[in-house]
Design an enzyme around this catalytic site. Structure first.
Site, PDB file in Angstrom:
ATOM      1  N   LYS A 266       0.725  -1.654  -0.156  1.00  5.53           N
ATOM      2  CA  LYS A 266      -0.137   0.342   0.015  1.00  5.53           C
ATOM      3  C   LYS A 266       0.894   1.442  -0.410  1.00  5.53           C
ATOM      4  CE  LYS A 266      -3.939  -1.645   2.369  1.00  5.53           C
ATOM      5  NZ  LYS A 266      -4.723  -1.964   1.461  1.00  5.53           N
ATOM      6  N   ARG A 340     -10.468 -11.389   1.910  1.00  2.00           N
ATOM      7  CA  ARG A 340     -10.467 -12.998   1.144  1.00  2.00           C
ATOM      8  C   ARG A 340     -10.708 -13.853   1.530  1.00  2.00           C
ATOM      9  NH1 ARG A 340     -11.349  -9.449  -4.382  1.00  2.00           N
ATOM     10  NH2 ARG A 340     -11.006  -7.342  -2.324  1.00  2.00           N
TER      11      ARG A 340
HETATM   12  N1  BES Z   1      -8.148  -3.687   3.977  1.00  2.00           N
HETATM   13  C1  BES Z   1      -8.369  -3.506   2.979  1.00  2.00           C
HETATM   14  C2  BES Z   1      -9.622  -2.767   2.682  1.00  2.00           C
HETATM   15  C3  BES Z   1     -10.171  -1.061   3.329  1.00  2.00           C
HETATM   16  C4  BES Z   1      -9.547   0.027   2.853  1.00  2.00           C
HETATM   17  C5  BES Z   1     -10.100  -1.426   4.758  1.00  2.00           C
HETATM   18  C6  BES Z   1     -10.080   0.799   3.634  1.00  2.00           C
HETATM   19  C7  BES Z   1     -10.576  -0.112   5.309  1.00  2.00           C
HETATM   20  C8  BES Z   1      -9.811   1.437   5.053  1.00  2.00           C
HETATM   21  C9  BES Z   1      -7.962  -4.220   2.085  1.00  2.00           C
HETATM   22  O1  BES Z   1      -7.950  -5.645   2.131  1.00  2.00           O
HETATM   23  C10 BES Z   1      -7.406  -4.188   1.090  1.00  2.00           C
HETATM   24  O2  BES Z   1      -6.396  -3.822   0.571  1.00  2.00           O
HETATM   25  N2  BES Z   1      -8.098  -4.380  -0.476  1.00  2.00           N
HETATM   26  C11 BES Z   1      -8.256  -3.700  -1.821  1.00  2.00           C
HETATM   27  C12 BES Z   1      -8.557  -4.778  -2.325  1.00  2.00           C
HETATM   28  C13 BES Z   1      -8.264  -4.142  -4.311  1.00  2.00           C
HETATM   29  C14 BES Z   1      -6.812  -5.115  -4.252  1.00  2.00           C
HETATM   30  C15 BES Z   1      -9.088  -4.989  -4.921  1.00  2.00           C
HETATM   31  C16 BES Z   1      -8.936  -2.012  -1.686  1.00  2.00           C
HETATM   32  O3  BES Z   1     -10.109  -1.784  -1.392  1.00  2.00           O
HETATM   33  O4  BES Z   1      -7.662  -1.680  -2.519  1.00  2.00           O
HETATM   34 MN    MN Z   2      -4.984  -5.519   1.942  1.00  3.77          MN
END
Ligand code: BES
Ligand code: MN
Ligand code: ZN
Length: 489
Positions: A266, A340
């Protein structure tokens, strides 16, 4: 958290009102009529309360709002809090009244002259929920808050009602504490230990370690934690308060103690928020604690997948193919779509082992749900209208925002992979829905199921209805009510 205020209920008695230090709160209906306690306050204040109630300002106040009249004449209190009521049998209004009073109360003692309030235990719950603060890692923990007394017409009834409400508050606080903890404190092991401690309340708690998870074939869950020094775990919490032979309801939570994104790292900005990525597991833990505290007459099993998503030379790479416990293979396109992968195996295990009547999973799953619904509503995805509608009804009753989202074959098709049975992400479009479709592939035929995407509601940067900014505990109240209304009968 700081020690919560002690809340007790007493008979309405006008004698101690003048001597009470801290704040005195009165409830006044939209008609402006003052009850016995309020009339006493008014007399002491030389009719300042009456003048306020007749003012434009009071007329403009909404039900559940409160204002403070500072330094009332002839009273030891340093403020009189006036809360406006409209529909005294409304749960949400009663709690909001409590919240509004709590916001103004400061740290001294608080006397609430609730009189004939219909739901004094809900006013008390509002006060309790809003009084939370997480100061564990601060030198200055602030002053301990003073005791709260609610003067009511039937103190025994109110006290008895409050027993179950206090259990809810304790569950919500447990969730908030877990979600608030930084990841260097709440490691996977520490998280599991805090859940094991729930045994003292009569819950059965088991911790499945990596070796067992490998034997079970949880290649999907395990691939997420490969880059971390903290071992992956699944914790199973069982509350057996119902009939011996009744199948349980299963609650399943995503417990990523920190989500760096893994090799699909990230960006730095805001990454610190990913300490709340165990929010789904936190809610499951909070509900289980509430059920145990109020000795719920229901069989409920809570399962959480606890992992840390870190990059390292051992971490899962984009393009890796893993095999889930179900047997389906997954091409990991993006290691940041890890929640997931965790849920897939825990959900499968929950169904295989417990043959539950239904499954509800919670996860801070997608940033896309925040784009869609903001911080007001969690995304609700379901294959079963009956269970889903029952949940939505509970959420409305508890004042926790929840909004149903669509699902369908076209979204599922977006998960087709060249090399495996599926890939773990779709395209950018409909990110929350494709995530839900992925999870649905691990729900057995005919199993009633709800997926709650709480990425927007688990922790927020502004004050919300019942919580100061930070961890909210969203979902504990709705799920507790769903269980009370549909499982315990
Ligand atoms: N934990 C994150 C989602 C999230 C984002 C929770 C902001 C709380 C606040 C999740 O694991 C994630 O990173 N999701 C990605 C999915 C994408 C890679 C398809 C996302 O939402 O960007
Ligand atoms: Mn994630
Ligand atoms: Zn995540």
């Amino acid at each position: 958290m700081t020690t919560p205020a002690r809340i007790t209920f007493a008979e309405v008695d006008i004698d101690p009102i003048a001597q009470t230090a801290g704040k005195v709160a009165v409830l006044v209906g939209a008609d402006g009529k003052l009850d016995k306690g309020a009339r006493r306050v008014n007399a002491l204040m030389r009719k300042a309360l009456e003048r306020f109630v007749q003012s434009e300002r009071f007329a403009k106040m909404k039900a559940g709002d409160a204002v403070e009249l500072a330094f009332p004449a002839n009273m030891a209190a340093d403020g009189v809090i006036v809360a406006k009521t409209q529909n005294r049998s409304d749960v949400d209004e009663a709690r909001k009244t409590g919240v509004s009073i709590a916001k103004l109360r400061g740290t001294g003692p608080l006397l609430v002259i609730a009189g004939t309030a219909v739901r004094p235990s809900d006013i008390a719950l509002g006060i309790a929920l809003r009084g939370y603060s997480f100061t564990d890692h601060k030198k200055d923990k602030g002053d301990a808050v003073g005791d709260v007394t609610l003067m009511v017409s039937k103190p025994e009834d109110a006290s008895a009602d409050y027993v179950a409400k206090a259990a809810v508050a304790q569950g919500v606080f447990f969730t908030r504490d877990l979600v608030s903890e930084p990841a260097n404190v709440l490691t996977t092991t520490e998280f599991a230990n805090r859940l094991v401690a729930l045994q003292d309340l009569g819950l059965k708690v088991e911790v499945l370690e990596e070796e067992e998870l490998e034997k079970l074939g949880m290649g999907s869950l395990l691939c997420v934690g490969l880059g971390s020094a903290s071992p992956s775990k699944v914790v199973v919490m069982q509350w057996e308060g119902g009939n011996k032979d009744d199948a349980p309801l299963a609650l399943v939570g995503k417990g990523v103690v920190f989500d760096t994104g893994g090799i699909s790292l990230k960006p730095a900005g805001g990454m610190e928020d990913m300490t709340m990525d165990m929010g789904g597991a936190g809610v499951v833990a909070g509900v289980m604690k509430t059920l145990a505290l109020r000795k719920a007459n229901a069989n409920v099993v809570g399962l959480v997948g606890i992992v840390e998503n870190m990059p390292s030379d051992r971490a899962t790479r984009p393009g890796d193919v893993v095999t889930s416990m179900k047997g389906d293979t997954i091409e990991v396109i993006n290691t940041d779509a890890e929640g997931r992968l965790v849920l897939a195996d825990v959900l499968w295990y929950a169904q295989e082992r417990f043959k539950p009547t239904g499954v509800i999973n919670l996860a801070t799953l997608t940033g896309a749900i925040i784009v869609g619904l903001g911080h007001e509503n969690a995304g609700v995805f379901s294959n079963d209208d009956t269970l889903c509608n029952a949940f939505l009804k509970s959420a409305v009753a508890e004042g926790e925002g929840a909004w149903r989202m669509p699902m369908g074959q076209a979204y599922d098709d977006m998960l087709k992979s060249q090399v495996a049975d599926m890939k773990n992400v779709g395209t950018r479009a409909a990110g929350s829905i494709t995530a839900a479709q992925f999870i649905k592939r691990f729900i057995q035929d005919g199993m009633p199921w709800i997926h709650l995407d709480i990425a927007g509601t688990a922790s927020i940067k502004e004050d919300s209805a019942y919580a100061p900014k930070g961890a909210t505990g969203w979902g504990v109240m709705s799920l507790n009510r769903l269980i009370a209304d549909t499982v315990e009968t």
